[in-house]
Write an enzyme that holds these catalytic residues in place. Structure first.
Site, PDB file in Angstrom:
ATOM      1  N   SER A  20       1.409  -1.597  -0.143  1.00  0.00           N
ATOM      2  CA  SER A  20      -0.127   0.267  -0.365  1.00  0.00           C
ATOM      3  C   SER A  20       0.813   1.214  -0.323  1.00  0.00           C
ATOM      4  O   SER A  20       2.004   1.616   1.032  1.00  0.00           O
ATOM      5  CB  SER A  20      -0.956   0.144   1.107  1.00  0.00           C
ATOM      6  OG  SER A  20      -1.827   1.156   1.085  1.00  0.00           O
ATOM      7  N   HIS A  45      -2.002  -1.316  -4.034  1.00  0.00           N
ATOM      8  CA  HIS A  45      -3.059  -1.436  -3.929  1.00  0.00           C
ATOM      9  C   HIS A  45      -2.322   0.388  -3.077  1.00  0.00           C
ATOM     10  O   HIS A  45      -1.854   1.202  -2.978  1.00  0.00           O
ATOM     11  CB  HIS A  45      -2.586  -1.869  -1.937  1.00  0.00           C
ATOM     12  CG  HIS A  45      -4.276  -2.064  -1.431  1.00  0.00           C
ATOM     13  ND1 HIS A  45      -5.003  -2.881  -1.541  1.00  0.00           N
ATOM     14  CD2 HIS A  45      -4.652  -0.940  -0.034  1.00  0.00           C
ATOM     15  CE1 HIS A  45      -6.489  -2.265  -0.900  1.00  0.00           C
ATOM     16  NE2 HIS A  45      -5.992  -1.249   0.445  1.00  0.00           N
ATOM     17  N   ASP A  47      -4.673   3.488  -1.380  1.00  0.00           N
ATOM     18  CA  ASP A  47      -6.231   3.660  -0.892  1.00  0.00           C
ATOM     19  C   ASP A  47      -6.608   5.218  -0.926  1.00  0.00           C
ATOM     20  O   ASP A  47      -5.894   5.888  -0.613  1.00  0.00           O
ATOM     21  CB  ASP A  47      -5.769   3.773   0.806  1.00  0.00           C
ATOM     22  CG  ASP A  47      -4.699   2.448   0.745  1.00  0.00           C
ATOM     23  OD1 ASP A  47      -6.536   1.578   1.317  1.00  0.00           O
ATOM     24  OD2 ASP A  47      -4.324   2.160   0.949  1.00  0.00           O
ATOM     25  N   MET A  49      -8.952   8.245   0.478  1.00  0.00           N
ATOM     26  CA  MET A  49     -10.134   8.264   1.673  1.00  0.00           C
ATOM     27  C   MET A  49     -10.595   9.458   1.063  1.00  0.00           C
ATOM     28  O   MET A  49      -9.482  10.725   0.555  1.00  0.00           O
ATOM     29  CB  MET A  49      -9.477   8.260   2.705  1.00  0.00           C
ATOM     30  CG  MET A  49      -8.397   6.648   2.722  1.00  0.00           C
ATOM     31  SD  MET A  49      -7.436   7.515   4.120  1.00  0.00           S
ATOM     32  CE  MET A  49      -6.610   5.507   4.459  1.00  0.00           C
ATOM     33  N   HIS A  78      -8.537   0.904  -3.499  1.00  0.00           N
ATOM     34  CA  HIS A  78      -9.678   0.618  -2.709  1.00  0.00           C
ATOM     35  C   HIS A  78      -9.951   2.240  -2.585  1.00  0.00           C
ATOM     36  O   HIS A  78      -9.718   3.117  -1.257  1.00  0.00           O
ATOM     37  CB  HIS A  78      -8.686   0.314  -1.231  1.00  0.00           C
ATOM     38  CG  HIS A  78      -9.478  -0.693  -0.189  1.00  0.00           C
ATOM     39  ND1 HIS A  78      -8.630   0.079   1.089  1.00  0.00           N
ATOM     40  CD2 HIS A  78     -10.549  -0.067  -0.165  1.00  0.00           C
ATOM     41  CE1 HIS A  78     -10.131  -0.696   2.693  1.00  0.00           C
ATOM     42  NE2 HIS A  78     -10.826  -0.455   2.002  1.00  0.00           N
ATOM     43  N   MET A  80     -11.979   4.144   0.280  1.00  0.00           N
ATOM     44  CA  MET A  80     -12.989   4.254   0.984  1.00  0.00           C
ATOM     45  C   MET A  80     -13.934   5.391   1.692  1.00  0.00           C
ATOM     46  O   MET A  80     -13.007   6.948   1.738  1.00  0.00           O
ATOM     47  CB  MET A  80     -11.784   4.218   2.061  1.00  0.00           C
ATOM     48  CG  MET A  80     -10.856   2.716   2.848  1.00  0.00           C
ATOM     49  SD  MET A  80      -9.273   3.387   3.117  1.00  0.00           S
ATOM     50  CE  MET A  80      -8.033   2.979   2.257  1.00  0.00           C
ATOM     51  N   MET A 149     -10.776  -5.907   6.000  1.00  0.00           N
ATOM     52  CA  MET A 149     -10.531  -4.584   7.226  1.00  0.00           C
ATOM     53  C   MET A 149      -9.865  -5.697   8.398  1.00  0.00           C
ATOM     54  O   MET A 149     -10.844  -6.100   9.362  1.00  0.00           O
ATOM     55  CB  MET A 149     -11.107  -3.563   7.038  1.00  0.00           C
ATOM     56  CG  MET A 149     -11.448  -3.218   5.780  1.00  0.00           C
ATOM     57  SD  MET A 149      -9.802  -2.672   5.383  1.00  0.00           S
ATOM     58  CE  MET A 149      -8.653  -1.912   6.229  1.00  0.00           C
ATOM     59  N   ASP A 187      -6.433  -6.814   4.787  1.00  0.00           N
ATOM     60  CA  ASP A 187      -6.089  -5.387   4.914  1.00  0.00           C
ATOM     61  C   ASP A 187      -5.324  -4.359   6.196  1.00  0.00           C
ATOM     62  O   ASP A 187      -6.572  -4.441   6.795  1.00  0.00           O
ATOM     63  CB  ASP A 187      -6.286  -4.693   3.987  1.00  0.00           C
ATOM     64  CG  ASP A 187      -5.847  -3.120   4.068  1.00  0.00           C
ATOM     65  OD1 ASP A 187      -4.996  -2.387   3.848  1.00  0.00           O
ATOM     66  OD2 ASP A 187      -6.664  -1.925   3.027  1.00  0.00           O
TER      67      ASP A 187
HETATM   68  C1  DX5 Z   1      -6.231   1.373   6.538  1.00  0.00           C
HETATM   69  C2  DX5 Z   1      -5.714   0.805   4.473  1.00  0.00           C
HETATM   70  C3  DX5 Z   1      -4.492  -0.141   4.759  1.00  0.00           C
HETATM   71  C4  DX5 Z   1      -2.974   0.617   5.215  1.00  0.00           C
HETATM   72  C5  DX5 Z   1      -2.791  -0.714   5.786  1.00  0.00           C
HETATM   73  O1  DX5 Z   1      -7.139   2.365   6.370  1.00  0.00           O
HETATM   74  O2  DX5 Z   1      -6.966   0.458   4.162  1.00  0.00           O
HETATM   75  O3  DX5 Z   1      -4.449  -0.142   2.663  1.00  0.00           O
HETATM   76  O4  DX5 Z   1      -2.870   1.664   3.961  1.00  0.00           O
HETATM   77  O5  DX5 Z   1      -1.780  -0.794   6.064  1.00  0.00           O
HETATM   78  P1  DX5 Z   1      -1.024  -1.043   7.125  1.00  0.00           P
HETATM   79  O6  DX5 Z   1      -0.623  -2.123   6.280  1.00  0.00           O
HETATM   80  O7  DX5 Z   1       0.194   0.175   7.151  1.00  0.00           O
HETATM   81  O8  DX5 Z   1      -1.455  -1.133   8.128  1.00  0.00           O
HETATM   82 ZN    ZN Z   2      -6.578  -0.779   1.802  1.00  0.00          ZN
END
Ligand code: DX5
Ligand code: ZN
Length: 232
Positions: A20, A45, A47, A49, A78, A80, A149, A187
């Protein structure tokens, strides 16, 4: 409708590792990506947000577009976000290979998955730690991937929840009972110690951010996760 030709592979009996970039040094994103490619990353990956579904902000489609021009790794995006539907087209056109939305988002999940498919992209649905896996039951026909998650989403660098293996096992049972080729990605808090727990519970794809990119040697950190998961 414009078609994106997804590079995301079908379930293949192997374990996939998806670093990620949330924890990467963004001033050197290209170098960071090259390091994990070199170390054998399978997917990347990304993320996304919105500061509403989760209390944090991250990237938009421009970052996905730049990554698409830089690496051949499948881009595992991903979302969110509270309202994913309006973002499907921009991320599809930016080059996402798989778009995962949250079962807890406020748009119609089935319609949003159909929109993802209309662009020729793979589909994923994610559940937060307190969401019952039963919400996935009626969606299995639409899914290429389920993302469990193993932390409360929003931030990198959190600890793998003790409750996560139970959730992963329940989703594995759901997938096996369906007989469908659906990836089970986990994740949050994945490192060389927790990766075997996720695999033993039934995962076949693992996201890792902090453990790789906050390490002094990201290539070594990724290789250590691979060594800890001997099915790879
Ligand atoms: C958290 C994200 C993850 C995050 C994982 O909300 O969806 O993808 O980047 O990171 P680590 O491996 O640091 O928990
Ligand atoms: Zn993620």
């Amino acid at each position: 409708m414009k078609k994106n030709t997804s590079k995301m592979p079908a379930v293949n009996g192997k374990i996939s590792i998806a670093p990620s970039i949330l924890s990467a040094d963004l001033c050197r994103l290209g170098e960071e990506v090259s390091k994990v490619v070199q170390a054998g990353a399978d997917w990347l990956h990304v993320d996304i947000m919105d500061g509403h579904f989760v209390p944090n902000l991250s990237f938009g489609p421009a970052v996905v577009r730049s990554l698409k021009g830089f690496t051949d790794l499948p881009l595992d995006v991903h979302l969110m976000v509270t309202h994913p539907h309006k973002f499907i087209e921009p991320f599809a056109q930016a080059g996402a290979d798989l778009l995962t939305i949250h079962a807890e988002s406020e748009d119609d999940t089935r319609q949003t998955l159909q929109s993802i498919k209309s662009f020729g992209i793979k589909t994923g649905v994610s559940i937060k730690p307190d969401t019952h896996p039963d919400v996935l039951q009626t969606l299995l026909d639409e899914l290429d991937l389920i993302l469990v998650m193993s932390v409360y989403p929003g931030f990198g660098g959190q600890s793998f929840l003790e409750s996560a293996p139970t959730q992963i096992k329940a989703v594995r049972q759901l997938i096996n009972a369906s007989g469908k080729p659906i990836w089970l990605e986990v994740d949050g808090g994945i490192n060389a110690q927790t990766a075997p727990l996720a695999l033993a519970a039934g995962a076949d794809a693992l996201v890792a951010g902090h453990a790789i990119f906050s390490s002094a040697d990201p290539e070594l950190a990724l290789k250590q996760i691979k060594q800890a998961t001997p099915a790879i």
